[in-house]
Design a protein around this motif. Sequence first.
Motif, PDB file in Angstrom:
ATOM      1  N   SER A 146       0.843  -1.209   0.000  1.00  0.00           N
ATOM      2  CA  SER A 146       0.000   0.000   0.000  1.00  0.00           C
ATOM      3  C   SER A 146       0.879   1.260   0.000  1.00  0.00           C
ATOM      4  N   ALA A 194      -6.753   1.797   4.938  1.00  0.00           N
ATOM      5  CA  ALA A 194      -5.430   1.223   5.218  1.00  0.00           C
ATOM      6  C   ALA A 194      -5.403  -0.262   4.905  1.00  0.00           C
ATOM      7  N   ASN A 238     -12.226  -3.061  -4.171  1.00  0.00           N
ATOM      8  CA  ASN A 238     -11.293  -2.973  -5.298  1.00  0.00           C
ATOM      9  C   ASN A 238     -10.655  -4.333  -5.472  1.00  0.00           C
ATOM     10  N   LYS A 270     -17.787  -8.722   4.519  1.00  0.00           N
ATOM     11  CA  LYS A 270     -17.072  -7.797   5.412  1.00  0.00           C
ATOM     12  C   LYS A 270     -17.989  -6.658   5.874  1.00  0.00           C
TER      13      LYS A 270
HETATM   14  O1  PMT Z   1      -2.567   2.694  -0.551  1.00  0.00           O
HETATM   15  P1  PMT Z   1      -2.769   2.482  -2.034  1.00  0.00           P
HETATM   16  O2  PMT Z   1      -1.498   2.006  -2.722  1.00  0.00           O
HETATM   17  O3  PMT Z   1      -3.375   3.674  -2.712  1.00  0.00           O
HETATM   18  O4  PMT Z   1      -3.790   1.269  -2.216  1.00  0.00           O
HETATM   19  C1  PMT Z   1      -5.107   1.422  -1.792  1.00  0.00           C
HETATM   20  C2  PMT Z   1      -5.627   0.123  -1.170  1.00  0.00           C
HETATM   21  C3  PMT Z   1      -5.604  -0.967  -2.220  1.00  0.00           C
HETATM   22  C4  PMT Z   1      -4.757  -0.295   0.019  1.00  0.00           C
HETATM   23  C5  PMT Z   1      -7.104   0.438  -0.695  1.00  0.00           C
HETATM   24  O5  PMT Z   1      -7.880   0.807  -1.801  1.00  0.00           O
HETATM   25  C6  PMT Z   1      -7.721  -0.783  -0.006  1.00  0.00           C
HETATM   26  O6  PMT Z   1      -8.298  -1.656  -0.598  1.00  0.00           O
HETATM   27  N1  PMT Z   1      -7.569  -0.825   1.357  1.00  0.00           N
HETATM   28  C7  PMT Z   1      -8.015  -1.944   2.167  1.00  0.00           C
HETATM   29  C8  PMT Z   1      -7.014  -3.056   2.073  1.00  0.00           C
HETATM   30  C9  PMT Z   1      -7.351  -4.221   2.965  1.00  0.00           C
HETATM   31  O7  PMT Z   1      -6.626  -4.451   3.895  1.00  0.00           O
HETATM   32  O8  PMT Z   1      -8.464  -4.826   2.683  1.00  0.00           O
HETATM   33  P2  PMT Z   1      -9.061  -6.075   3.530  1.00  0.00           P
HETATM   34  O9  PMT Z   1     -10.109  -6.596   2.654  1.00  0.00           O
HETATM   35  O10 PMT Z   1      -7.981  -6.976   3.978  1.00  0.00           O
HETATM   36  O11 PMT Z   1      -9.662  -5.387   4.824  1.00  0.00           O
HETATM   37  C10 PMT Z   1     -11.020  -5.012   4.937  1.00  0.00           C
HETATM   38  C11 PMT Z   1     -11.151  -3.737   5.725  1.00  0.00           C
HETATM   39  O12 PMT Z   1     -10.783  -3.936   7.082  1.00  0.00           O
HETATM   40  C12 PMT Z   1     -10.301  -2.590   5.227  1.00  0.00           C
HETATM   41  O13 PMT Z   1     -11.073  -1.423   5.323  1.00  0.00           O
HETATM   42  C13 PMT Z   1      -9.139  -2.564   6.181  1.00  0.00           C
HETATM   43  O14 PMT Z   1      -8.620  -1.230   6.356  1.00  0.00           O
HETATM   44  C14 PMT Z   1      -9.760  -3.061   7.463  1.00  0.00           C
HETATM   45  N2  PMT Z   1      -8.850  -3.826   8.352  1.00  0.00           N
HETATM   46  C15 PMT Z   1      -8.329  -4.998   7.918  1.00  0.00           C
HETATM   47  C16 PMT Z   1      -7.545  -5.757   8.776  1.00  0.00           C
HETATM   48  C17 PMT Z   1      -7.282  -5.262  10.063  1.00  0.00           C
HETATM   49  N3  PMT Z   1      -6.523  -5.948  10.910  1.00  0.00           N
HETATM   50  N4  PMT Z   1      -7.803  -4.092  10.452  1.00  0.00           N
HETATM   51  C18 PMT Z   1      -8.581  -3.364   9.610  1.00  0.00           C
HETATM   52  O15 PMT Z   1      -9.042  -2.264   9.982  1.00  0.00           O
END
Ligand code: PMT
Length: 401
Positions: free
Chosen positions: A214, A278, A352, A340
Amino acid sequence: MSISGKKILIAISGGIAAYKIHFLIRDFVKKGAEVQVIMTPDAEQFVTKLSISTLSKKPVYTDFYSDNGTWNSHVELALWADVMIVAPCTANTLSKMVHGMCDNLVIATYMSAKCPVFIAPAMDLDMYMHPSTRKNLEMAESFGHVVIPAESGELASGLIGQGRMAEPETISNTIDHFFNSHQEAQTLQGKVVLITAGPTYEALDPVRFIGNHSSGKMGFSLAEEASKRGAKVILISGPTAQTINDKNVELHKITSAKEMLAKVFEFYDTIDIGIASAAVADYAPKEVAKEKIKKNDENLTLELVKNPDILKTMGEKKTHQFLVGFALETQNEEDNAKGKLEKKNLDMIVLNSLRDEGAGFKNDTNKIKIFTRTEKKEFDLKSKDEVAKDILNFVEAQLLK
Ligand code: PMT
Protein backbone atom coordinates in the motif's frame (compact mmCIF):
# COMPACT_ATOMS: atom_id res chain seq x y z
CA MET A 1 -14.86 30.53 -4.34
CA SER A 2 -13.60 34.08 -4.72
CA ILE A 3 -10.62 35.62 -3.04
CA SER A 4 -12.92 37.82 -0.97
CA GLY A 5 -12.72 36.92 2.71
CA LYS A 6 -9.63 34.78 2.22
CA LYS A 7 -6.65 35.05 4.53
CA ILE A 8 -3.46 35.67 2.60
CA LEU A 9 -0.06 35.54 4.29
CA ILE A 10 2.67 37.28 2.29
CA ALA A 11 6.31 36.67 3.22
CA ILE A 12 8.70 39.21 1.74
CA SER A 13 12.38 38.39 1.51
CA GLY A 14 15.24 40.77 0.75
CA GLY A 15 15.23 41.54 -2.96
CA ILE A 16 14.66 44.69 -4.99
CA ALA A 17 11.38 43.24 -6.32
CA ALA A 18 9.97 43.73 -2.80
CA TYR A 19 8.78 47.18 -3.88
CA LYS A 20 6.24 45.52 -6.22
CA ILE A 21 4.54 43.83 -3.27
CA HIS A 22 2.78 47.10 -2.45
CA PHE A 23 0.73 46.66 -5.63
CA LEU A 24 -0.04 43.04 -4.81
CA ILE A 25 -1.25 43.88 -1.31
CA ARG A 26 -3.41 46.72 -2.62
CA ASP A 27 -4.94 44.38 -5.20
CA PHE A 28 -5.75 41.65 -2.64
CA VAL A 29 -7.22 44.15 -0.16
CA LYS A 30 -9.35 45.70 -2.91
CA LYS A 31 -10.73 42.25 -3.71
CA GLY A 32 -11.77 41.82 -0.08
CA ALA A 33 -8.98 39.52 1.14
CA GLU A 34 -7.32 39.86 4.55
CA VAL A 35 -3.58 40.29 4.12
CA GLN A 36 -0.94 39.66 6.77
CA VAL A 37 2.66 40.44 5.88
CA ILE A 38 5.83 39.09 7.45
CA MET A 39 9.33 39.96 6.27
CA THR A 40 12.87 38.69 6.61
CA PRO A 41 15.23 41.15 8.33
CA ASP A 42 16.86 41.88 4.94
CA ALA A 43 13.53 42.78 3.34
CA GLU A 44 13.45 45.86 5.57
CA GLN A 45 16.34 47.23 3.50
CA PHE A 46 13.98 47.37 0.50
CA VAL A 47 10.55 48.26 1.89
CA THR A 48 9.37 49.79 5.15
CA LYS A 49 7.01 48.21 7.63
CA LEU A 50 5.07 51.48 7.61
CA SER A 51 4.30 51.46 3.88
CA ILE A 52 3.36 47.78 3.97
CA SER A 53 1.19 47.98 7.10
CA THR A 54 -0.57 51.06 5.72
CA LEU A 55 -1.69 49.03 2.72
CA SER A 56 -2.34 45.71 4.50
CA LYS A 57 -4.04 47.41 7.47
CA LYS A 58 -2.23 45.05 9.82
CA PRO A 59 1.04 45.19 11.75
CA VAL A 60 4.01 43.74 9.87
CA TYR A 61 6.22 41.24 11.66
CA THR A 62 9.93 40.67 11.07
CA ASP A 63 10.96 38.99 14.29
CA PHE A 64 9.68 36.53 16.86
CA TYR A 65 9.26 39.39 19.34
CA SER A 66 7.85 42.88 18.88
CA ASP A 67 9.45 45.94 20.47
CA ASN A 68 6.77 45.95 23.18
CA GLY A 69 7.86 42.45 24.23
CA THR A 70 4.95 40.50 22.70
CA TRP A 71 5.63 37.17 21.03
CA ASN A 72 4.72 36.97 17.35
CA SER A 73 3.62 33.37 17.15
CA HIS A 74 4.78 31.85 13.86
CA VAL A 75 2.42 28.94 14.53
CA GLU A 76 -0.62 31.19 14.84
CA LEU A 77 0.37 33.16 11.74
CA ALA A 78 0.83 29.94 9.78
CA LEU A 79 -2.44 28.37 10.87
CA TRP A 80 -4.35 31.58 10.23
CA ALA A 81 -3.51 31.61 6.52
CA ASP A 82 -5.57 30.12 3.68
CA VAL A 83 -2.52 30.55 1.42
CA MET A 84 1.06 31.67 1.93
CA ILE A 85 2.96 33.56 -0.77
CA VAL A 86 6.70 33.99 -0.54
CA ALA A 87 7.43 36.97 -2.80
CA PRO A 88 9.96 37.98 -3.73
CA CYS A 89 11.67 34.72 -2.81
CA THR A 90 15.44 35.16 -2.92
CA ALA A 91 17.89 32.30 -3.57
CA ASN A 92 18.78 32.45 0.12
CA THR A 93 15.20 32.21 1.41
CA LEU A 94 14.38 29.47 -1.12
CA SER A 95 17.37 27.45 0.03
CA LYS A 96 16.43 27.87 3.70
CA MET A 97 12.85 26.81 2.93
CA VAL A 98 13.72 23.56 1.21
CA HIS A 99 16.52 22.63 3.61
CA GLY A 100 14.66 23.57 6.79
CA MET A 101 17.17 26.19 7.91
CA CYS A 102 14.89 27.86 10.37
CA ASP A 103 16.70 31.05 11.44
CA ASN A 104 14.05 33.74 11.02
CA LEU A 105 10.32 34.36 11.45
CA VAL A 106 9.55 33.82 7.75
CA ILE A 107 11.08 30.32 7.69
CA ALA A 108 9.58 29.34 11.07
CA THR A 109 6.15 30.44 9.83
CA TYR A 110 6.64 28.65 6.51
CA MET A 111 7.62 25.44 8.33
CA SER A 112 4.48 25.64 10.47
CA ALA A 113 2.16 26.35 7.52
CA LYS A 114 -0.37 23.73 6.50
CA CYS A 115 -1.91 25.84 3.75
CA PRO A 116 -0.86 25.85 0.08
CA VAL A 117 2.40 27.74 -0.47
CA PHE A 118 3.18 29.86 -3.56
CA ILE A 119 6.72 30.96 -4.35
CA ALA A 120 7.61 33.88 -6.63
CA PRO A 121 11.38 33.72 -7.06
CA ALA A 122 13.36 36.83 -7.90
CA MET A 123 17.11 36.90 -8.47
CA ASP A 124 19.77 37.65 -11.01
CA LEU A 125 19.71 35.45 -14.10
CA ASP A 126 22.83 33.41 -13.28
CA MET A 127 21.55 32.75 -9.78
CA TYR A 128 18.16 31.80 -11.20
CA MET A 129 19.73 29.35 -13.65
CA HIS A 130 22.29 27.98 -11.17
CA PRO A 131 21.91 24.20 -10.65
CA SER A 132 21.42 24.73 -6.92
CA THR A 133 18.47 27.09 -7.53
CA ARG A 134 17.01 24.72 -10.12
CA LYS A 135 17.28 21.85 -7.63
CA ASN A 136 15.80 23.92 -4.81
CA LEU A 137 12.84 24.95 -6.97
CA GLU A 138 12.30 21.30 -7.95
CA MET A 139 12.36 20.35 -4.26
CA ALA A 140 9.85 23.07 -3.46
CA GLU A 141 7.57 21.70 -6.17
CA SER A 142 8.03 18.17 -4.84
CA PHE A 143 6.72 19.47 -1.47
CA GLY A 144 3.54 20.44 -3.33
CA HIS A 145 4.31 24.19 -3.51
CA VAL A 146 3.43 26.24 -6.57
CA VAL A 147 6.37 28.07 -8.15
CA ILE A 148 5.31 31.17 -10.09
CA PRO A 149 8.22 31.38 -12.53
CA ALA A 150 10.38 34.47 -12.75
CA GLU A 151 9.96 36.53 -15.90
CA SER A 152 12.54 37.72 -18.44
CA GLY A 153 13.62 41.31 -18.85
CA GLU A 154 16.06 43.85 -17.55
CA LEU A 155 17.31 42.95 -14.09
CA ALA A 156 18.45 45.27 -11.30
CA SER A 157 22.05 44.30 -12.11
CA GLY A 158 21.65 45.67 -15.63
CA LEU A 159 21.83 42.17 -17.09
CA ILE A 160 18.99 40.96 -19.26
CA GLY A 161 17.44 37.54 -18.75
CA GLN A 162 15.08 35.48 -16.61
CA GLY A 163 15.00 36.33 -12.93
CA ARG A 164 12.52 39.21 -12.51
CA MET A 165 9.78 38.37 -10.04
CA ALA A 166 6.48 37.70 -11.79
CA GLU A 167 4.38 40.84 -12.03
CA PRO A 168 1.91 41.40 -9.15
CA GLU A 169 -0.91 40.91 -11.65
CA THR A 170 0.41 37.45 -12.56
CA ILE A 171 0.76 36.49 -8.88
CA SER A 172 -2.72 37.79 -8.16
CA ASN A 173 -4.20 35.87 -11.11
CA THR A 174 -2.50 32.68 -9.91
CA ILE A 175 -4.08 33.07 -6.49
CA ASP A 176 -7.48 33.92 -8.03
CA HIS A 177 -7.23 30.83 -10.19
CA PHE A 178 -6.32 28.72 -7.15
CA PHE A 179 -9.39 29.81 -5.20
CA ASN A 180 -11.68 29.51 -8.22
CA SER A 181 -10.53 25.97 -8.97
CA HIS A 182 -11.12 25.00 -5.34
CA GLN A 183 -14.73 25.99 -5.63
CA GLU A 184 -15.88 22.79 -4.04
CA ALA A 185 -19.19 23.02 -2.17
CA GLN A 186 -18.56 22.79 1.57
CA THR A 187 -20.78 19.74 1.86
CA LEU A 188 -18.86 18.25 4.78
CA GLN A 189 -18.56 21.47 6.76
CA GLY A 190 -18.73 20.74 10.47
CA LYS A 191 -18.06 17.02 10.02
CA VAL A 192 -15.05 15.19 11.43
CA VAL A 193 -13.76 12.48 9.11
CA LEU A 194 -11.23 9.89 10.25
CA ILE A 195 -9.31 8.08 7.51
CA THR A 196 -6.82 5.24 7.88
CA ALA A 197 -4.28 4.96 5.07
CA GLY A 198 -1.19 3.14 3.91
CA PRO A 199 0.29 -0.13 5.12
CA THR A 200 1.23 -1.20 8.61
CA TYR A 201 4.69 -2.60 9.29
CA GLU A 202 5.01 -5.40 11.83
CA ALA A 203 8.55 -5.69 13.12
CA LEU A 204 10.38 -9.03 13.00
CA ASP A 205 13.67 -7.71 14.32
CA PRO A 206 15.39 -4.30 14.33
CA VAL A 207 15.83 -4.36 10.53
CA ARG A 208 12.94 -6.38 9.08
CA PHE A 209 9.18 -6.21 9.05
CA ILE A 210 6.06 -7.77 7.54
CA GLY A 211 4.34 -5.19 5.35
CA ASN A 212 2.49 -4.79 2.07
CA HIS A 213 2.43 -2.70 -1.09
CA SER A 214 0.00 0.00 0.00
CA SER A 215 1.31 3.44 -1.01
CA GLY A 216 -1.25 5.42 0.95
CA LYS A 217 -2.38 7.22 -2.23
CA MET A 218 -6.04 6.20 -1.91
CA GLY A 219 -6.27 7.36 1.70
CA PHE A 220 -4.43 10.63 1.10
CA SER A 221 -6.70 11.41 -1.90
CA LEU A 222 -9.72 10.83 0.35
CA ALA A 223 -8.25 13.11 3.01
CA GLU A 224 -7.63 15.90 0.52
CA GLU A 225 -11.10 15.61 -0.96
CA ALA A 226 -12.83 15.55 2.44
CA SER A 227 -10.87 18.64 3.43
CA LYS A 228 -11.85 20.45 0.22
CA ARG A 229 -15.47 19.79 1.17
CA GLY A 230 -14.93 21.53 4.50
CA ALA A 231 -14.44 18.53 6.82
CA LYS A 232 -11.93 18.38 9.61
CA VAL A 233 -9.85 15.33 8.71
CA ILE A 234 -7.90 13.04 11.00
CA LEU A 235 -5.60 11.02 8.77
CA ILE A 236 -3.90 8.06 10.42
CA SER A 237 -1.28 6.65 8.14
CA GLY A 238 1.23 3.84 8.16
CA PRO A 239 4.69 4.37 6.65
CA THR A 240 4.36 5.93 3.18
CA ALA A 241 6.09 8.53 1.03
CA GLN A 242 2.86 10.51 0.69
CA THR A 243 2.81 14.05 2.05
CA ILE A 244 -0.07 16.38 2.70
CA ASN A 245 -0.02 20.09 3.35
CA ASP A 246 -3.53 21.03 4.29
CA LYS A 247 -4.64 22.92 7.34
CA ASN A 248 -7.84 20.89 7.67
CA VAL A 249 -5.92 17.63 7.78
CA GLU A 250 -4.30 16.40 10.97
CA LEU A 251 -1.79 13.72 9.96
CA HIS A 252 -0.83 11.05 12.50
CA LYS A 253 1.94 8.68 11.48
CA ILE A 254 1.99 5.22 13.00
CA THR A 255 3.88 2.04 12.17
CA SER A 256 2.06 -1.07 13.39
CA ALA A 257 -1.57 -2.20 13.47
CA LYS A 258 -1.64 -1.91 17.27
CA GLU A 259 -0.45 1.69 17.02
CA MET A 260 -3.10 2.41 14.37
CA LEU A 261 -5.81 0.92 16.60
CA ALA A 262 -4.71 3.03 19.57
CA LYS A 263 -4.60 6.21 17.46
CA VAL A 264 -8.04 5.55 15.94
CA PHE A 265 -9.58 5.17 19.38
CA GLU A 266 -8.04 8.43 20.61
CA PHE A 267 -10.51 10.14 18.26
CA TYR A 268 -13.28 7.62 17.66
CA ASP A 269 -15.93 9.20 19.91
CA THR A 270 -15.52 12.58 18.20
CA ILE A 271 -15.80 11.54 14.56
CA ASP A 272 -18.83 11.56 12.25
CA ILE A 273 -17.40 9.44 9.43
CA GLY A 274 -14.72 6.74 9.53
CA ILE A 275 -13.10 5.48 6.32
CA ALA A 276 -10.69 2.55 6.56
CA SER A 277 -8.53 2.53 3.45
CA ALA A 278 -5.43 1.22 5.22
CA ALA A 279 -4.02 -2.14 4.30
CA VAL A 280 -3.53 -3.40 7.83
CA ALA A 281 -1.32 -6.46 8.29
CA ASP A 282 -3.56 -9.24 9.53
CA TYR A 283 -0.74 -10.96 11.41
CA ALA A 284 2.33 -9.83 13.32
CA PRO A 285 5.32 -11.82 14.58
CA LYS A 286 4.63 -13.24 18.04
CA GLU A 287 8.05 -12.10 19.24
CA VAL A 288 10.14 -9.21 17.96
CA ALA A 289 13.77 -10.32 18.05
CA LYS A 290 15.95 -7.84 19.95
CA GLU A 291 18.90 -8.45 17.60
CA LYS A 292 18.95 -9.01 13.85
CA ILE A 293 17.87 -12.58 13.13
CA LYS A 294 20.93 -14.50 11.93
CA LYS A 295 20.96 -16.64 8.82
CA ASN A 296 21.88 -20.07 10.32
CA ASP A 297 19.48 -22.75 9.12
CA GLU A 298 18.08 -23.63 5.73
CA ASN A 299 14.55 -22.84 6.94
CA LEU A 300 13.26 -20.24 9.33
CA THR A 301 9.88 -20.65 10.98
CA LEU A 302 8.13 -17.57 12.27
CA GLU A 303 5.22 -17.71 14.65
CA LEU A 304 2.62 -15.09 13.78
CA VAL A 305 -0.27 -13.90 15.88
CA LYS A 306 -3.44 -12.22 14.73
CA ASN A 307 -3.46 -8.43 14.75
CA PRO A 308 -6.46 -6.54 16.07
CA ASP A 309 -9.06 -5.93 13.36
CA ILE A 310 -9.29 -2.16 13.66
CA LEU A 311 -12.36 -1.68 11.49
CA LYS A 312 -14.22 -4.55 13.13
CA THR A 313 -13.54 -2.97 16.52
CA MET A 314 -14.83 0.35 15.16
CA GLY A 315 -17.96 -1.45 13.97
CA GLU A 316 -18.48 -3.07 17.39
CA LYS A 317 -18.14 0.25 19.20
CA LYS A 318 -20.21 2.22 16.70
CA THR A 319 -22.64 4.69 18.25
CA HIS A 320 -23.33 7.42 15.67
CA GLN A 321 -20.39 7.04 13.27
CA PHE A 322 -20.94 6.33 9.56
CA LEU A 323 -18.41 3.61 8.75
CA VAL A 324 -16.87 2.92 5.35
CA GLY A 325 -14.63 -0.09 4.82
CA PHE A 326 -12.53 -1.17 1.87
CA ALA A 327 -12.24 -4.73 0.62
CA LEU A 328 -9.17 -5.68 -1.37
CA GLU A 329 -9.98 -8.97 -3.02
CA THR A 330 -8.54 -11.39 -5.56
CA GLN A 331 -11.46 -13.84 -5.83
CA ASN A 332 -15.18 -14.10 -4.92
CA GLU A 333 -14.91 -10.36 -4.75
CA GLU A 334 -18.52 -9.30 -4.31
CA ASP A 335 -19.42 -12.01 -1.79
CA ASN A 336 -16.31 -11.31 0.27
CA ALA A 337 -16.95 -7.58 0.25
CA LYS A 338 -20.59 -8.02 1.31
CA GLY A 339 -19.43 -10.45 4.01
CA LYS A 340 -17.07 -7.80 5.41
CA LEU A 341 -19.85 -5.18 5.33
CA GLU A 342 -21.90 -7.41 7.67
CA LYS A 343 -19.11 -8.86 9.81
CA LYS A 344 -17.61 -5.46 10.57
CA ASN A 345 -20.97 -3.70 11.04
CA LEU A 346 -20.26 -1.14 8.30
CA ASP A 347 -22.59 1.26 6.50
CA MET A 348 -20.80 0.96 3.20
CA ILE A 349 -17.92 -0.94 1.64
CA VAL A 350 -15.66 -0.08 -1.29
CA LEU A 351 -14.47 -3.07 -3.26
CA ASN A 352 -11.29 -2.97 -5.30
CA SER A 353 -10.08 -6.11 -6.99
CA LEU A 354 -6.49 -6.94 -7.85
CA ARG A 355 -7.91 -8.71 -10.90
CA ASP A 356 -8.79 -5.32 -12.42
CA GLU A 357 -5.86 -3.74 -14.21
CA GLY A 358 -4.96 -0.36 -12.70
CA ALA A 359 -6.87 -1.07 -9.47
CA GLY A 360 -5.65 -1.48 -5.89
CA PHE A 361 -2.12 -0.93 -4.61
CA LYS A 362 0.40 1.67 -5.71
CA ASN A 363 -1.26 2.75 -8.96
CA ASP A 364 -2.46 6.32 -9.31
CA THR A 365 -5.77 4.82 -10.47
CA ASN A 366 -8.41 2.59 -8.96
CA LYS A 367 -11.57 0.82 -10.08
CA ILE A 368 -14.22 0.35 -7.44
CA LYS A 369 -17.65 -1.00 -6.69
CA ILE A 370 -19.57 0.36 -3.71
CA PHE A 371 -22.01 -1.72 -1.68
CA THR A 372 -24.45 -0.88 1.06
CA ARG A 373 -26.97 -3.41 2.36
CA THR A 374 -29.42 -2.39 -0.35
CA GLU A 375 -27.38 -0.76 -3.12
CA LYS A 376 -24.56 -1.54 -5.50
CA LYS A 377 -22.78 0.93 -7.76
CA GLU A 378 -19.96 0.20 -10.17
CA PHE A 379 -17.46 2.83 -11.34
CA ASP A 380 -14.96 3.03 -14.21
CA LEU A 381 -11.19 3.06 -13.81
CA LYS A 382 -10.30 6.59 -12.63
CA SER A 383 -7.52 8.51 -10.90
CA LYS A 384 -7.53 7.99 -7.13
CA ASP A 385 -8.44 11.68 -6.74
CA GLU A 386 -11.56 11.09 -8.84
CA VAL A 387 -12.32 7.84 -6.99
CA ALA A 388 -12.14 9.78 -3.71
CA LYS A 389 -14.80 12.14 -5.09
CA ASP A 390 -17.06 9.21 -6.06
CA ILE A 391 -16.70 7.67 -2.61
CA LEU A 392 -17.47 10.91 -0.77
CA ASN A 393 -20.40 11.70 -3.10
CA PHE A 394 -21.80 8.29 -2.21
CA VAL A 395 -21.21 8.83 1.52
CA GLU A 396 -22.95 12.22 1.37
CA ALA A 397 -25.92 10.73 -0.47
CA GLN A 398 -26.23 8.05 2.23
CA LEU A 399 -26.08 10.64 5.02
CA LEU A 400 -28.97 12.52 3.43
CA LYS A 401 -31.22 9.44 3.49
O1 PMT B 1 -2.57 2.69 -0.55
P1 PMT B 1 -2.77 2.48 -2.03
O2 PMT B 1 -1.50 2.01 -2.72
O3 PMT B 1 -3.38 3.67 -2.71
O4 PMT B 1 -3.79 1.27 -2.22
C1 PMT B 1 -5.11 1.42 -1.79
C2 PMT B 1 -5.63 0.12 -1.17
C3 PMT B 1 -5.60 -0.97 -2.22
C4 PMT B 1 -4.76 -0.29 0.02
C5 PMT B 1 -7.10 0.44 -0.70
O5 PMT B 1 -7.88 0.81 -1.80
C6 PMT B 1 -7.72 -0.78 -0.01
O6 PMT B 1 -8.30 -1.66 -0.60
N1 PMT B 1 -7.57 -0.83 1.36
C7 PMT B 1 -8.02 -1.94 2.17
C8 PMT B 1 -7.01 -3.06 2.07
C9 PMT B 1 -7.35 -4.22 2.97
O7 PMT B 1 -6.63 -4.45 3.89
O8 PMT B 1 -8.46 -4.83 2.68
P2 PMT B 1 -9.06 -6.07 3.53
O9 PMT B 1 -10.11 -6.60 2.65
O10 PMT B 1 -7.98 -6.98 3.98
O11 PMT B 1 -9.66 -5.39 4.82
C10 PMT B 1 -11.02 -5.01 4.94
C11 PMT B 1 -11.15 -3.74 5.72
O12 PMT B 1 -10.78 -3.94 7.08
C12 PMT B 1 -10.30 -2.59 5.23
O13 PMT B 1 -11.07 -1.42 5.32
C13 PMT B 1 -9.14 -2.56 6.18
O14 PMT B 1 -8.62 -1.23 6.36
C14 PMT B 1 -9.76 -3.06 7.46
N2 PMT B 1 -8.85 -3.83 8.35
C15 PMT B 1 -8.33 -5.00 7.92
C16 PMT B 1 -7.55 -5.76 8.78
C17 PMT B 1 -7.28 -5.26 10.06
N3 PMT B 1 -6.52 -5.95 10.91
N4 PMT B 1 -7.80 -4.09 10.45
C18 PMT B 1 -8.58 -3.36 9.61
O15 PMT B 1 -9.04 -2.26 9.98
